[in-house]
Scaffold this motif. Structure first.
Motif, mmCIF file in Angstrom:
data_model
loop_
_atom_site.group_PDB
_atom_site.id
_atom_site.type_symbol
_atom_site.label_atom_id
_atom_site.label_comp_id
_atom_site.label_asym_id
_atom_site.label_seq_id
_atom_site.Cartn_x
_atom_site.Cartn_y
_atom_site.Cartn_z
ATOM 1 N N LEU A 88 68.557 -48.355 -57.133
ATOM 2 C CA LEU A 88 68.200 -46.955 -57.314
ATOM 3 C C LEU A 88 68.420 -46.171 -56.023
ATOM 4 O O LEU A 88 68.958 -45.057 -56.041
ATOM 5 C CB LEU A 88 66.746 -46.833 -57.771
ATOM 6 C CG LEU A 88 66.183 -45.409 -57.880
ATOM 7 C CD1 LEU A 88 66.985 -44.582 -58.884
ATOM 8 C CD2 LEU A 88 64.710 -45.443 -58.273
ATOM 9 N N ARG A 89 68.021 -46.753 -54.900
ATOM 10 C CA ARG A 89 68.198 -46.055 -53.620
ATOM 11 C C ARG A 89 69.671 -45.874 -53.251
ATOM 12 O O ARG A 89 70.014 -45.006 -52.452
ATOM 13 C CB ARG A 89 67.477 -46.806 -52.493
ATOM 14 C CG ARG A 89 65.972 -46.676 -52.519
ATOM 15 C CD ARG A 89 65.349 -47.193 -51.236
ATOM 16 N NE ARG A 89 65.504 -48.634 -51.079
ATOM 17 C CZ ARG A 89 64.643 -49.538 -51.554
ATOM 18 N NH1 ARG A 89 63.567 -49.152 -52.223
ATOM 19 N NH2 ARG A 89 64.849 -50.829 -51.355
ATOM 20 N N SER A 90 70.540 -46.680 -53.847
ATOM 21 C CA SER A 90 71.961 -46.618 -53.507
ATOM 22 C C SER A 90 72.697 -45.479 -54.203
ATOM 23 O O SER A 90 73.840 -45.186 -53.861
ATOM 24 C CB SER A 90 72.645 -47.945 -53.854
ATOM 25 O OG SER A 90 72.823 -48.082 -55.265
ATOM 26 N N ILE A 91 72.067 -44.846 -55.200
ATOM 27 C CA ILE A 91 72.736 -43.776 -55.925
ATOM 28 C C ILE A 91 72.151 -42.423 -55.536
ATOM 29 O O ILE A 91 71.047 -42.341 -54.988
ATOM 30 C CB ILE A 91 72.662 -43.983 -57.454
ATOM 31 C CG1 ILE A 91 71.217 -43.905 -57.949
ATOM 32 C CG2 ILE A 91 73.310 -45.306 -57.833
ATOM 33 C CD1 ILE A 91 71.099 -43.967 -59.463
ATOM 34 N N ASP A 92 72.909 -41.377 -55.838
ATOM 35 C CA ASP A 92 72.550 -40.034 -55.373
ATOM 36 C C ASP A 92 71.650 -39.339 -56.387
ATOM 37 O O ASP A 92 72.086 -38.456 -57.126
ATOM 38 C CB ASP A 92 73.815 -39.217 -55.143
ATOM 39 C CG ASP A 92 73.529 -37.908 -54.432
ATOM 40 O OD1 ASP A 92 72.523 -37.853 -53.693
ATOM 41 O OD2 ASP A 92 74.299 -36.952 -54.612
ATOM 42 N N VAL A 93 70.389 -39.750 -56.417
ATOM 43 C CA VAL A 93 69.408 -39.152 -57.326
ATOM 44 C C VAL A 93 68.077 -39.051 -56.584
ATOM 45 O O VAL A 93 67.748 -39.939 -55.781
ATOM 46 C CB VAL A 93 69.256 -40.000 -58.618
ATOM 47 C CG1 VAL A 93 68.726 -41.384 -58.299
ATOM 48 C CG2 VAL A 93 68.367 -39.301 -59.631
ATOM 49 N N PRO A 94 67.304 -37.983 -56.778
ATOM 50 C CA PRO A 94 65.985 -37.900 -56.143
ATOM 51 C C PRO A 94 65.107 -39.071 -56.589
ATOM 52 O O PRO A 94 64.966 -39.319 -57.791
ATOM 53 C CB PRO A 94 65.431 -36.564 -56.642
ATOM 54 C CG PRO A 94 66.639 -35.754 -56.962
ATOM 55 C CD PRO A 94 67.623 -36.737 -57.527
ATOM 56 N N SER A 95 64.555 -39.801 -55.641
ATOM 57 C CA SER A 95 63.771 -40.982 -56.008
ATOM 58 C C SER A 95 62.654 -41.252 -55.015
ATOM 59 O O SER A 95 62.719 -40.864 -53.847
ATOM 60 C CB SER A 95 64.677 -42.224 -56.087
ATOM 61 O OG SER A 95 65.196 -42.556 -54.801
ATOM 62 N N ILE A 96 61.630 -41.941 -55.532
ATOM 63 C CA ILE A 96 60.568 -42.506 -54.701
ATOM 64 C C ILE A 96 60.481 -43.969 -55.072
ATOM 65 O O ILE A 96 60.319 -44.321 -56.250
ATOM 66 C CB ILE A 96 59.216 -41.805 -54.938
ATOM 67 C CG1 ILE A 96 59.322 -40.305 -54.645
ATOM 68 C CG2 ILE A 96 58.131 -42.438 -54.049
ATOM 69 C CD1 ILE A 96 58.051 -39.533 -54.952
ATOM 70 N N THR A 97 60.607 -44.837 -54.074
ATOM 71 C CA THR A 97 60.606 -46.274 -54.318
ATOM 72 C C THR A 97 59.738 -46.985 -53.291
ATOM 73 O O THR A 97 59.291 -46.387 -52.318
ATOM 74 C CB THR A 97 62.031 -46.847 -54.226
ATOM 75 O OG1 THR A 97 62.578 -46.544 -52.917
ATOM 76 C CG2 THR A 97 62.951 -46.275 -55.290
ATOM 77 N N THR A 98 59.539 -48.279 -53.536
ATOM 78 C CA THR A 98 58.938 -49.152 -52.536
ATOM 79 C C THR A 98 59.927 -50.262 -52.224
ATOM 80 O O THR A 98 60.665 -50.711 -53.103
ATOM 81 C CB THR A 98 57.629 -49.789 -53.040
ATOM 82 O OG1 THR A 98 57.847 -50.378 -54.326
ATOM 83 C CG2 THR A 98 56.535 -48.751 -53.144
ATOM 84 N N GLU A 99 59.941 -50.700 -51.005
ATOM 85 C CA GLU A 99 60.821 -51.802 -50.628
ATOM 86 C C GLU A 99 60.189 -53.134 -51.001
ATOM 87 O O GLU A 99 58.975 -53.311 -50.903
ATOM 88 C CB GLU A 99 61.117 -51.769 -49.138
ATOM 89 C CG GLU A 99 62.031 -50.628 -48.722
ATOM 90 C CD GLU A 99 62.558 -50.828 -47.314
ATOM 91 O OE1 GLU A 99 62.115 -51.768 -46.630
ATOM 92 O OE2 GLU A 99 63.421 -50.033 -46.893
ATOM 93 N N GLY A 100 61.011 -54.077 -51.438
ATOM 94 C CA GLY A 100 60.534 -55.416 -51.717
ATOM 95 C C GLY A 100 59.826 -55.547 -53.050
ATOM 96 O O GLY A 100 59.975 -54.716 -53.944
#
Length: 210
Positions: A174-186
């Motif tokens: 998800l972080r690799s594509i150009d879209v507004p996002s909120i994620t957690t690592e791991g």
């Protein structure tokens, strides 16, 4: 934070003060990288989980809070992966398709998970809507596929599935594509994280303290 009585408000206020102090200790000088709204979301997640590590794990991409606020103020649809996430979010225009009859049929015919099939059914709501994934990595993989292969354009994707199998990979994708996002690592994430982020954005959209 949900408190309404004087004692409850006092506890919530003191808890928030402690959380802010500990976040400053964890982030150090890196705290300057975050906007005021981003810090409010981080504080909310740490408060909900009592896990300080989230201060270092949450990632914001392409002004996601602003996009989420804009969408909620326009009453855009919000799609979630499971019912647990749905019942925790204080927003009316919200959908979970995990128990939809069409989902069972698609999952069986295509040999995919119900969580992924639910996102296919939700496609019309995801386009120009908000997606919240707190549990199922396969749901997040499917959202990315819809974006890349079918031209779906969500306003915001909150992708925080939990687990040791494919969860981290789905969030990296998800972080690799150009879209507004909120994620957690791991591997960390889950319903409390997804709900606290979504509710934080809802509260911000209404001009309330997060």
């Amino acid at each position: 934070m949900g408190a309404i009585s004087r004692d409850g408000l006092d506890v919530a206020r003191r808890s928030r003060e402690i959380v802010r102090e500990k976040i400053r200790e964890v982030l150090g000088e890196d705290i300057e990288r975050y906007s005021e709204w981003e810090m409010r979301i981080i504080e909310r997640v740490v408060h909900a989980t009592a896990d300080m590590e989230y201060a270092k794990l949450i990632r914001f991409k392409n002004h996601p809070i602003e996009r989420g606020i804009e969408g909620i103020r326009n009453n855009c649809p919000m799609v979630v992966d499971v019912e647990m996430v749905k019942v925790g979010i204080r927003y009316d225009n919200i959908f979970s398709f995990i128990d939809d009859e069409r989902v069972y049929e698609i999952a069986k015919e295509e040999g995919i998970t119900r969580a992924a099939a639910a996102m296919r059914v939700a496609k019309p709501y995801i386009d120009r809507g908000i997606v919240v994934v707190g549990n199922a990595p396969t749901a997040l993989f499917e959202v990315v596929r819809l974006i890349e292969e079918e031209g779906v354009e969500p306003r915001l994707v909150i992708g925080v599935p939990v687990g040791f199998v494919k969860a981290g990979e789905s969030k990296e994708l998800l972080r690799s594509i150009d879209v507004p996002s909120i994620t957690t690592e791991g591997p960390k994430g889950g319903t409390p994280v997804a709900v606290s982020i979504a509710n934080g954005i809802v509260e911000l959209s209404r001009g309330r303290e997060v």
